[in-house]
Design an enzyme around this catalytic site. Sequence first.
Site, short mmCIF file in Angstrom:
data_model
loop_
_atom_site.label_atom_id
_atom_site.label_comp_id
_atom_site.label_asym_id
_atom_site.label_seq_id
_atom_site.Cartn_x
_atom_site.Cartn_y
_atom_site.Cartn_z
N LYS A 57 12.55 43.90 25.66
CA LYS A 57 11.38 44.29 24.87
C LYS A 57 10.89 45.69 25.26
O LYS A 57 10.56 46.51 24.39
CB LYS A 57 10.25 43.27 25.05
CG LYS A 57 10.54 41.92 24.41
CD LYS A 57 9.44 40.92 24.72
CE LYS A 57 9.72 39.56 24.13
NZ LYS A 57 8.65 38.58 24.44
N SER A 73 7.09 42.04 28.46
CA SER A 73 6.87 40.78 29.14
C SER A 73 7.40 39.63 28.30
O SER A 73 7.44 39.72 27.07
CB SER A 73 5.37 40.57 29.43
OG SER A 73 5.16 39.39 30.19
N ASP A 74 7.81 38.59 28.98
CA ASP A 74 8.29 37.39 28.27
C ASP A 74 7.99 36.17 29.12
O ASP A 74 7.97 36.25 30.36
CB ASP A 74 9.79 37.48 27.99
CG ASP A 74 10.26 36.35 27.08
OD1 ASP A 74 10.02 36.45 25.87
OD2 ASP A 74 10.83 35.37 27.59
N GLN A 75 7.76 35.06 28.45
CA GLN A 75 7.49 33.81 29.16
C GLN A 75 8.31 32.68 28.57
O GLN A 75 8.46 32.57 27.34
CB GLN A 75 6.01 33.44 29.08
CG GLN A 75 5.64 32.18 29.87
CD GLN A 75 4.19 31.81 29.69
OE1 GLN A 75 3.81 31.24 28.67
NE2 GLN A 75 3.37 32.13 30.67
N ALA A 110 7.99 36.95 33.07
CA ALA A 110 8.60 38.18 33.56
C ALA A 110 7.88 39.39 32.98
O ALA A 110 7.37 39.35 31.86
CB ALA A 110 10.07 38.23 33.19
#
Length: 202
Positions: A57, A73-75, A110
């Site tokens: 991203k 960011s990613d979850q 992250a």
Amino acid sequence: MGNLQTQPLILASSSIYRRDLLARLGLPFEAISPEVDEHPLPNEGVAAMALRLAIAKAAAIAKIHPNAWVIGSDQAADLHGEAIGKPGNFDKALLQLQRMRGQTVHFHTAVCVMHADYSAAINVATEVRFRDLPDATLIDYLKFEQPYDCAGSAKCEGMGIALLESIRSDDPTALIGLPLIALSGLLRDAGFEIPPSRNDLQ
């Protein structure tokens, strides 16, 4: 790199939760939604997927804004090794909550900071224990809060906290979507001042 505080800062996200969290750090920024395929790769672990997508991203936005600092960011939630994503609707959200009740779910959030040839990323784990609650309670919650854009179908910052038995994490905002302790460290390592200097904000 010059004065970082005066260089553009972009949050590579369309999430209102991440925008609200990043605003706490007092740095001016804009948010741009990245176009990234979020499907997992074959045999990819949940933590590895979250980290890869956070970097992807940031890279997607950095490619079109090469002079900016970009935060990605990613979850993803891990239920016994299976990735649990955003439900998108009531039926899928109810199924998620039914599967997670009485279970321990590991959320991986992250975050990546990227600029030109600079990149740093970290993954923050949060252990969440869900209460073993009846369907009627889960249904009432979903109708009340409609958390269909949240991985795991429960907003810990809202009424969803009542569905949880415990939360274990070193970074309390990670579960909401952006680990601010980790991010502050990454930004400081890159040269940002947090809190920002008053002179830089004038």
